[in-house]
Design a protein around this motif. Structure first.
Motif, PDB file in Angstrom:
ATOM      1  N   MET A 144       0.820  -1.207   0.000  1.00  0.00           N
ATOM      2  CA  MET A 144       0.000   0.000   0.000  1.00  0.00           C
ATOM      3  C   MET A 144       0.860   1.266   0.000  1.00  0.00           C
ATOM      4  SD  MET A 144      -3.188   0.121  -0.349  1.00  0.00           S
ATOM      5  CE  MET A 144      -3.789  -1.318  -1.160  1.00  0.00           C
ATOM      6  N   LEU A 153       2.133   1.679  -3.482  1.00  0.00           N
ATOM      7  CA  LEU A 153       1.064   2.130  -4.388  1.00  0.00           C
ATOM      8  C   LEU A 153       0.726   3.594  -4.141  1.00  0.00           C
ATOM      9  CD1 LEU A 153      -1.713  -0.605  -4.683  1.00  0.00           C
ATOM     10  CD2 LEU A 153      -0.125   0.200  -6.436  1.00  0.00           C
ATOM     11  N   LEU A 202       3.446   5.550  -5.798  1.00  0.00           N
ATOM     12  CA  LEU A 202       3.332   5.504  -7.262  1.00  0.00           C
ATOM     13  C   LEU A 202       2.140   6.332  -7.760  1.00  0.00           C
ATOM     14  CD1 LEU A 202       3.911   1.713  -8.104  1.00  0.00           C
ATOM     15  CD2 LEU A 202       5.411   3.625  -8.711  1.00  0.00           C
ATOM     16  N   SER A 203       1.073   6.322  -6.972  1.00  0.00           N
ATOM     17  CA  SER A 203      -0.141   7.030  -7.374  1.00  0.00           C
ATOM     18  C   SER A 203      -0.134   8.500  -6.972  1.00  0.00           C
ATOM     19  CB  SER A 203      -1.373   6.398  -6.730  1.00  0.00           C
ATOM     20  OG  SER A 203      -1.314   5.019  -6.702  1.00  0.00           O
ATOM     21  N   GLN A 204       0.915   8.910  -6.249  1.00  0.00           N
ATOM     22  CA  GLN A 204       0.960  10.276  -5.730  1.00  0.00           C
ATOM     23  C   GLN A 204      -0.276  10.592  -4.900  1.00  0.00           C
ATOM     24  OE1 GLN A 204       3.356  13.131  -6.549  1.00  0.00           O
ATOM     25  NE2 GLN A 204       4.603  11.299  -6.633  1.00  0.00           N
ATOM     26  N   LEU A 205      -0.647   9.621  -4.051  1.00  0.00           N
ATOM     27  CA  LEU A 205      -1.800   9.829  -3.184  1.00  0.00           C
ATOM     28  C   LEU A 205      -1.361   9.731  -1.732  1.00  0.00           C
ATOM     29  CD1 LEU A 205      -4.563   7.609  -4.853  1.00  0.00           C
ATOM     30  CD2 LEU A 205      -4.478  10.097  -4.818  1.00  0.00           C
ATOM     31  N   PRO A 206      -1.309  10.851  -1.061  1.00  0.00           N
ATOM     32  CA  PRO A 206      -0.941  10.790   0.358  1.00  0.00           C
ATOM     33  C   PRO A 206      -2.059  10.114   1.160  1.00  0.00           C
ATOM     34  CG  PRO A 206      -1.359  13.080  -0.366  1.00  0.00           C
ATOM     35  CD  PRO A 206      -1.640  12.195  -1.531  1.00  0.00           C
ATOM     36  N   LEU A 207      -1.727   9.037   1.878  1.00  0.00           N
ATOM     37  CA  LEU A 207      -2.741   8.315   2.653  1.00  0.00           C
ATOM     38  C   LEU A 207      -2.371   8.297   4.123  1.00  0.00           C
ATOM     39  CD1 LEU A 207      -3.314   5.056   0.531  1.00  0.00           C
ATOM     40  CD2 LEU A 207      -4.616   7.181   0.437  1.00  0.00           C
TER      41      LEU A 207
END
Lengths: 91, 457
Positions: A1, A4, A7-12
């Motif tokens: 995760m 991913l 790679l997705s440039q999504l800060p979670l």
């Protein structure tokens, strides 16, 4: 995760990471059924129509003005988009 | 023809065009009636993100994933909360050249990702037939606005069923055209090999009128280059002898009993109109959802990379949960080591689904079946179960994978909620598709029933 998310440039947040991990895994388990289909000798389809180049005479047409193109940008400097530094040299 | 006993907002587009020509009312009266109704009902239905106040033209509702110059376009997302597009989509320019005005921008699942209208940063849209139910998605607000007579017609977009399924849930007509028939220039991209713009309307003839206005080649969308002829008069020809294919796979397991009965009686109706029913096989349909959610999310992960917070829009942490989930799923499917097992395999299964349709259309002219396995469900029922939500698209995604046209037409009610009948045709068969839909609609007249919405004077 974590990979991913990078790679997705999504800060979670870590809470989001856990929730997504479980859901994405469930979805991947579901799509696993595709491996049951015999696809030997089958060509993949990437578009439902035959792609072809569409050309027009090389004549200038009206486009957006610089002002229009920049008006939705968060930060503008000297009539240009301001972006994050992608390479830096020490000075 | 006179409509003195009907409210202006109850009329279809076809009736309105005629009434305007005969000067039964003015464009100003038309617009003020719709603006008022839209404003009043929006408080309860939340179909619109933005309501404008046009005073001339034919007032239409536009899904908020289609850009409109200088009118806020959010795609149902926080990330585009303040986005004022510097240009209009080709479909908007075309509509405006036919005297259509933008009455408002409709709510939708964020970036058109969802089957219930619940994934919007601007709140849930409610189903006009029962406000405790979802309107379907992702063109949730467009379908609810047409159903509630809050616009003359609407535009939606359909990537996996997003026009047909909400049209079915809200009891209106929704047309997903052949891939490449209508320009997507100015449609905020979700999955480019699947995305289509199309009309949601009060009647089949209305949908045909809008199709005439917005179809045709556009130099700004290289996939939209083929010229297309379509005659609205031809759709009124009878359907005697037309071969209607019924896929066994569309009437099997998972289909709610009430929906099944409704579809079966619709099929009998077609038979009584002279159509010949033939059973056909679409054996790879059962893999359509799996293939779709790999292909669509892969394309989405690439398309949504443009939202970098630099040229327009905010930061990527403003994406909602479903959008993040799909971007990650797509990124995974395309990543090194997984591409062959996921994306490439899904693309091959897509070929097999296309071949199924090609084979079926050798035996029949048009395919008929349900749009959705169920009627509209309770708001909140599937929000924590993304896979269950995905599975509800089982009958709609195959048309997107194959690039063929499909239409949802009201076919009756189950548990008091609308059921849509779906027709699918070969590529570029819109004329025949609308012909069978029109014949069915005229014989059944389900579209004359309206939800009970009170607007105090």
């Amino acid at each position: 995760m974590a990979k991913l998310s990078r790679l997705s440039q999504l800060p979670l947040t870590s809470k989001e990471e856990d929730a997504y991990a479980a859901q994405v895994e469930e979805i991947l388990e579901y799509v696993e059924q595709l491996s049951k289909v015999d696809t030997s000798g089958v060509e993949p389809t990437f578009s439902p129509i035959d792609l072809k180049n569409v050309t027009r005479p090389d004549e200038p047409q009206a486009g957006l003005s610089q002002e229009e193109a920049l008006k939705d940008a968060r930060e503008v400097k000297n009539g240009l988009f301001v972006v994050k530094t992608i390479s830096s040299k020490s000075s | 023809m006179t409509h003195k006993n009907m409210e202006i907002t109850e009329l279809t587009l076809t009736q309105i065009l005629k009434a305007l020509e005969e000067k039964e009312f003015s464009e100003e009266e038309l617009n003020s009636a719709y603006v008022k109704r839209a404003q009043v009902l929006n408080a309860g239905l939340n179909a619109y993100v933005t309501v404008l106040e046009p005073y001339e033209g034919i007032p239409a509702a536009i899904k908020d994933v289609i850009v409109t110059k200088d009118v806020k376009t959010t795609a149902g997302s926080k990330i585009l909360e303040n986005f004022l597009p510097p240009y209009s989509a080709t479909v908007i320019d075309k509509l405006e050249s036919h005297n259509v005005s933008v009455l408002g921008k409709t709510n939708c699942d964020e970036f058109a990702m969802g089957s219930s209208g619940e994934n919007s940063a601007y709140g849930v849209t409610h189903n006009p037939w029962d406000t405790g139910k979802v309107p379907g998605g992702s063109s949730s607000g467009s379908a609810a606005a047409v159903s509630g007579d809050m616009c003359v017609f609407a535009l939606g977009s359909d990537t996996g069923g997003s026009i047909r399924q909400p049209a079915s849930f809200c009891g209106v007509v929704g047309l997903k055209p052949t891939y490449g028939l209508i320009s997507r220039y100015g449609l905020i991209a979700y999955a480019s090999s699947l995305d289509c713009v199309g009309p949601i309307a009060k009647s089949v003839e209305d949908a045909g009128q809008v199709l005439e206005w917005i179809s045709g080649p556009d130099g700004k969308d290289s996939n939209c280059s083929k010229s297309f002829t379509f005659s609205r008069e031809k759709i009124k020809d009878g359907i005697k002898g037309l071969r209607v294919g019924v896929p066994k796979e569309y009437l099997g397991e998972g289909l709610e009993e009430g929906v099944k009965e409704t579809i079966k009686s619709a099929l009998s109706k077609l038979e009584s109109l002279g159509a010949e029913l033939i059973y056909v096989d679409l054996p790879h349909s059962e893999y359509a959802i799996a293939a779709y959610y790999i292909i669509a999310t892969s394309e989405a992960s690439s398309n949504l990379a443009r939202l970098d917070g630099i040229r327009f829009g905010g930061n990527r942490d403003l994406f909602g949960a479903e959008v993040k989930r799909r971007i990650m799923l797509g990124t995974f499917s395309l990543s090194v080591g997984y591409y062959d097992d996921y994306f490439a395999r899904a693309a091959k299964v897509r070929t097999l689904i296309i071949k199924d349709f090609e084979k079926a259309f050798k035996k029949c002219d048009i395919i008929a079946g349900p749009v959705s396995p169920t009627v509209a469900w309770n708001i909140g029922a599937k929000v924590n179960d993304p896979l269950a939500m995905y599975l509800s698209d089982i009958y709609t995604v195959p048309a997107n994978l194959a690039g063929i046209p499909g239409i949802s037409v009201p076919a009756g009610f189950s548990d008091g909620l609308p059921v849509g009948l779906q027709f699918l045709g070969p590529k570029w068969s819109e004329e025949k598709l609308l012909q069978v839909a029109y014949n069915y609609e005229q014989s059944a007249e389900w579209n004359k029933q309206k939800p009970n919405l009170t607007v105090s004077p």
